[in-house]
Each structure stands twice: as structure tokens, then as C-alpha cells.
Design a protein around this motif. Structure first.
Motif, short mmCIF file in Angstrom:
data_model
loop_
_atom_site.label_atom_id
_atom_site.label_comp_id
_atom_site.label_asym_id
_atom_site.label_seq_id
_atom_site.Cartn_x
_atom_site.Cartn_y
_atom_site.Cartn_z
N ARG A 275 0.81 -1.23 0.22
CA ARG A 275 0.31 0.23 -0.12
C ARG A 275 0.58 1.18 -0.34
NH1 ARG A 275 -2.15 3.67 -0.25
NH2 ARG A 275 -3.98 4.95 0.87
N SER A 276 1.85 1.49 0.95
CA SER A 276 2.86 2.01 0.53
C SER A 276 3.46 2.25 -0.14
CB SER A 276 4.04 2.52 2.42
OG SER A 276 4.17 3.18 2.23
N GLN A 277 3.80 0.92 -1.20
CA GLN A 277 4.59 1.17 -2.67
C GLN A 277 4.32 2.15 -3.68
OE1 GLN A 277 7.01 -2.64 -1.49
NE2 GLN A 277 5.58 -2.53 -3.83
N LEU A 278 2.83 1.23 -2.83
CA LEU A 278 1.29 2.16 -4.38
C LEU A 278 1.67 4.06 -3.88
CD1 LEU A 278 -0.90 2.63 -6.31
CD2 LEU A 278 -2.67 1.84 -4.76
N ASP A 279 1.54 3.99 -3.08
CA ASP A 279 1.68 5.71 -3.01
C ASP A 279 2.72 6.35 -3.31
OD1 ASP A 279 -0.61 6.82 -1.52
OD2 ASP A 279 0.06 6.15 1.14
N ALA A 280 3.98 5.75 -3.43
CA ALA A 280 5.35 6.73 -3.88
C ALA A 280 4.84 6.07 -5.73
CB ALA A 280 6.60 5.13 -3.65
N VAL A 281 4.58 5.22 -6.18
CA VAL A 281 4.30 5.40 -7.94
C VAL A 281 3.21 6.88 -8.36
CG1 VAL A 281 3.03 3.69 -9.48
CG2 VAL A 281 4.61 2.62 -7.25
N THR A 282 2.42 6.72 -7.23
CA THR A 282 1.22 7.61 -7.22
C THR A 282 1.58 8.87 -7.67
OG1 THR A 282 -0.34 7.58 -5.38
CG2 THR A 282 -1.20 5.75 -7.09
N LEU A 283 2.51 9.45 -6.57
CA LEU A 283 2.78 10.89 -6.25
C LEU A 283 3.65 10.77 -7.37
CD1 LEU A 283 4.25 10.48 -2.31
CD2 LEU A 283 2.19 12.10 -3.27
N LEU A 284 4.38 9.90 -8.01
CA LEU A 284 5.34 10.30 -9.45
C LEU A 284 3.98 10.91 -11.03
CD1 LEU A 284 7.42 7.47 -8.86
CD2 LEU A 284 8.12 9.92 -8.71
N ILE A 285 3.21 10.66 -10.70
CA ILE A 285 2.54 10.25 -11.88
C ILE A 285 2.01 11.90 -12.57
CG2 ILE A 285 0.03 9.72 -13.25
CD1 ILE A 285 0.25 7.24 -11.57
N PRO A 286 1.64 12.43 -10.82
CA PRO A 286 1.48 14.26 -11.63
C PRO A 286 2.37 14.68 -12.44
CG PRO A 286 0.68 13.45 -9.53
CD PRO A 286 1.08 12.88 -9.71
N ALA A 287 3.76 15.09 -12.43
CA ALA A 287 4.94 14.78 -12.50
C ALA A 287 4.86 14.38 -14.11
CB ALA A 287 6.53 15.38 -11.92
N ALA A 288 4.41 13.82 -14.63
CA ALA A 288 4.49 12.80 -14.91
C ALA A 288 3.68 12.73 -16.77
CB ALA A 288 4.18 11.01 -15.03
#
Length: 347
Positions: free
Chosen positions: A142-155
Motif C-alpha cells: 500500500r505504501s509502495q502504491l503511494d510512492a508510485v502515484t506521487l510520481l504520476i502528476p509530474a509525468a
């Protein structure tokens, strides 16, 4: 191996998710191949203190000691978030997570090192889940998923699409673990999120796969009509690879057998086997289908025969393939029980 590489170890990550400090030290040493003496300079504690923690004679309650261990063992950021955020114990997908995805595909650049790393450890989680289960690892994923989704707005473009797939893989994993804990509301919520992300990111194999998972859930709770309809949708998804079509065909076959359409079930089983044999090499299959070997495909045919009450074919098929299944203890137990049941019915 670097400290970060050591943290790809599934048992070490599970110990961290439990905040079991004794296990964290033991598993870190096991993964690194070091002694308690070697651990002294990393955590700033003498060997007798480390021994006392590992044996349970001493508990870690001091924030300062926790911080020293965390820093000394170079715990990755996505894991330190697990300890900081107890709300990660919630089962379903929160609104904030969806909000981050909703703002994806913006113009920008993002560093993919974190995504590459998290993709690697998720692959290890998948492989370990059959042996150690997913409950301990759930807050980590679940925490890994947070780390991934935090990258998406800048991609943007292909990078954003790649991150969407990684997010969908995490959501699928969380759904699977929730279903095993009989939390079907959360399981369906995560699988719906995974499907949306897969479609948005342009990943037909994942979109098909999550349809197949929904079909499996329906079949498991005794609704084969819905299971068959959903599995057929998985088969018919545009642009799906042979491997993904194979598992969808197998699930459709099991559902067809459950509604009494045995000829249709046999045809689907044959189709599933043909498709699986087209991609015997793991590199030619999506990462989450690493297990779809020719042996597994043959066992799936036998499983369909069992569902069709073809007892002799089921017993013979499982008996021929089971010795080569490999290290899948739960699946081995499942097929062993199927084979013995089928053999009794033949007699």
C-alpha cells in the motif's frame, strides 16, 4: 549488495511492516550474510544489545533507537512511510489516492529510479506470496502504491502510462490479498481501481487480467453465470496477449463447467493450453503471469476436466504434471487434493 538492494528481500520488508524489530535485525543479517558483530557499526549498538533484541529479552521502545536502526540499515522511503502512517491499515482505496491519479498525464518529467525499484520489489512480493502470504506485506505494498502515484502528476506520455500500469499491478495485488481475507468489498474496490488505471494507461493485458480476477471472485462465491460473462469479456478484450487470453480462457472454461456447459468448457480448456504453449518463456509474458509455464497450463486443463466431472482425465492429467510443478506449496496442495478426489471417484 547495496543496503537498498537488501531491502528487496520480501521477508525483511514483511518484518518492517509488522514493526518487529527483532525480526528486522535478524532478517537484515540473513539477507546481508553478516553477523551480529558486523551489525554493531550500522545500528550503533554493541553485540550483546543486538543479541538481546533478536532473542526477545530486550524490546525496542525508544524512538531514538528506532531512528538509529532505520537510518543505519538504510530503510527505503516507501517503507519508512509505513511506520509513519497508521492509516495504511485501512483496506480500501482512499479518495486521496484516486485524486493523485486524476491529475496524471501533465507535462513534465519525473525520475523513474523509484518506479523501477518498486517494480522490482513488487515482482518479488508476487513470487513470495504463495509461501508466506500477503497479510504482513499489505501495508508495504500500500505504501509502495503511494510512492508510485506521487510520481504520476509530474509525468506525461509513455512515462505516465508506465506508472499507471505499475499502480494497477499494486491495486490488483491489494485486491487479491483482501479477497483472501474475505474482505470482498475492499477486494472489488481495488480491482475496479486497477481496471480503470489499466485502461487509462493503455494496458490491455492488465485490463483483461482484472476482468479475469473479477470472474474468479464470482466463481468462488457461487455465481458462475456472472463469472462466465466476465471471463468472456476478459477473452474478448482488444489487443490482449496470448498469455492473458490463456488465463481468461481457462477461467471461462471453469465457469462454463459450473453452469453445465461441459463441451464449451473443454473447448475453452484446449484454447487456454494452445495459447499458453505459444509463450513458454517467462520474458514473453506479462510480469504477473510469471507462473504460466507449460506445466501450469497442463494442470489447468486437468482442473477443467475435474470441473467437468471427467474424473479419469483429471486424475491422469494432474498425476502427469504435478511432479514438475515446482515450489508452489499452496497450489501443489490444491492439485494433490484434486487428484486424490478424482482418483476416488474413478474407483
Amino acid at each position: 549488495m547495496s543496503s537498498r538492494g537488501l531491502w528487496a528481500d520480501v521477508r525483511l520488508r514483511a518484518a518492517w511492516a509488522r514493526q518487529d524489530w527483532a525480526a528486522i535485525l535478524r532478517e537484515y543479517r540473513r539477507s546481508a550474510g553478516i553477523s551480529q558483530r558486523d551489525l554493531e557499526p550500522l545500528v550503533g549498538m554493541p553485540q550483546p544489545h543486538i543479541s538481546a533484541i533478536e532473542s526477545g529479552r530486550r524490546r525496542v521502545t525508544s524512538a531514538e533507537v528506532m531512528a538509529r536502526i532505520t537510518e543505519g540499515l538504510s530503510v527505503p522511503p516507501e517503507l519508512t512511510a509505513v511506520a509513519r502512517r497508521p492509516e495504511l491499515d485501512e483496506w480500501g482505496p482512499p479518495v486521496a489516492l484516486r485524486e493523485r491519479i486524476a491529475h496524471g498525464h501533465a507535462t513534465g518529467r519525473t525520475d523513474l529510479h523509484t518506479a523501477d525499484w518498486i517494480g522490482e520489489v513488487l515482482a518479488q512480493h508476487r513470487r513470495a506470496e504463495d509461501e508466506i502470504g500477503g497479510l504482513d506485506l499489505r501495508p508495504v505494498v500500500r505504501s509502495q502504491l503511494d510512492a508510485v502515484t506521487l510520481l504520476i502528476p509530474a509525468a506525461s506520455g509513455p512515462v505516465a502510462d508506465r506508472l499507471m500500469l505499475l499502480a494497477a499491478e499494486h491495486a490488483h495485488w491489494l485486491s487479491w490479498v483482501a479477497a483472501k481475507q474475505q474482505r470482498m468489498g475492499a477486494a472489488l474496490a481495488w480491482i475496479d481501481v486497477a481496471h480503470g488505471w489499466a485502461v487509462d494507461g493503455g494496458h490491455p493485458d492488465m485490463a483483461s487480467w482484472v476482468h479475469r480476477i473479477r470472474s474468479h471472485y464470482s466463481l468462488r462465491v457461487g455465481d458462475p453465470v456472472r463469472a462466465l460473462r466476465t471471463a468472456e469479456a476478459a477473452r474478448e478484450h482488444t489487443g490482449v496477449s496470448p498469455a492473458a487470453r490463456s488465463v481468461a480462457a481457462h477461467t471461462a472454461g471453469m465457469a462454463a463447467a459450473a453452469v453445465g456447459e461441459r463441451d464449451r468448457a473443454r473447448r475453452l480448456a484446449d484454447e487456454a493450453l494452445r495459447l499458453a504453449l505459444r509463450v513458454p518463456a517467462e520474458r514473453d509474458r506479462p510480469g504477473w503471469l510469471y507462473w504460466l509455464t507449460p506445466i501450469r497450463a497442463q494442470l489447468a486443463v486437468a482442473d477443467t476436466a475435474f470441473a467437468c466431472r471427467d474424473w479419469q482425465a483429471a486424475a491422469d492429467g494432474i498425476r502427469a504434471a504435478l511432479p514438475d510443478l515446482g515450489a508452489y506449496p499452496r497450489d501443489r496442495a490444491y492439485y494433490q487434493a484434486r487428484m486424490e478426489d478424482a482418483a476416488r471417484r474413478v474407483c
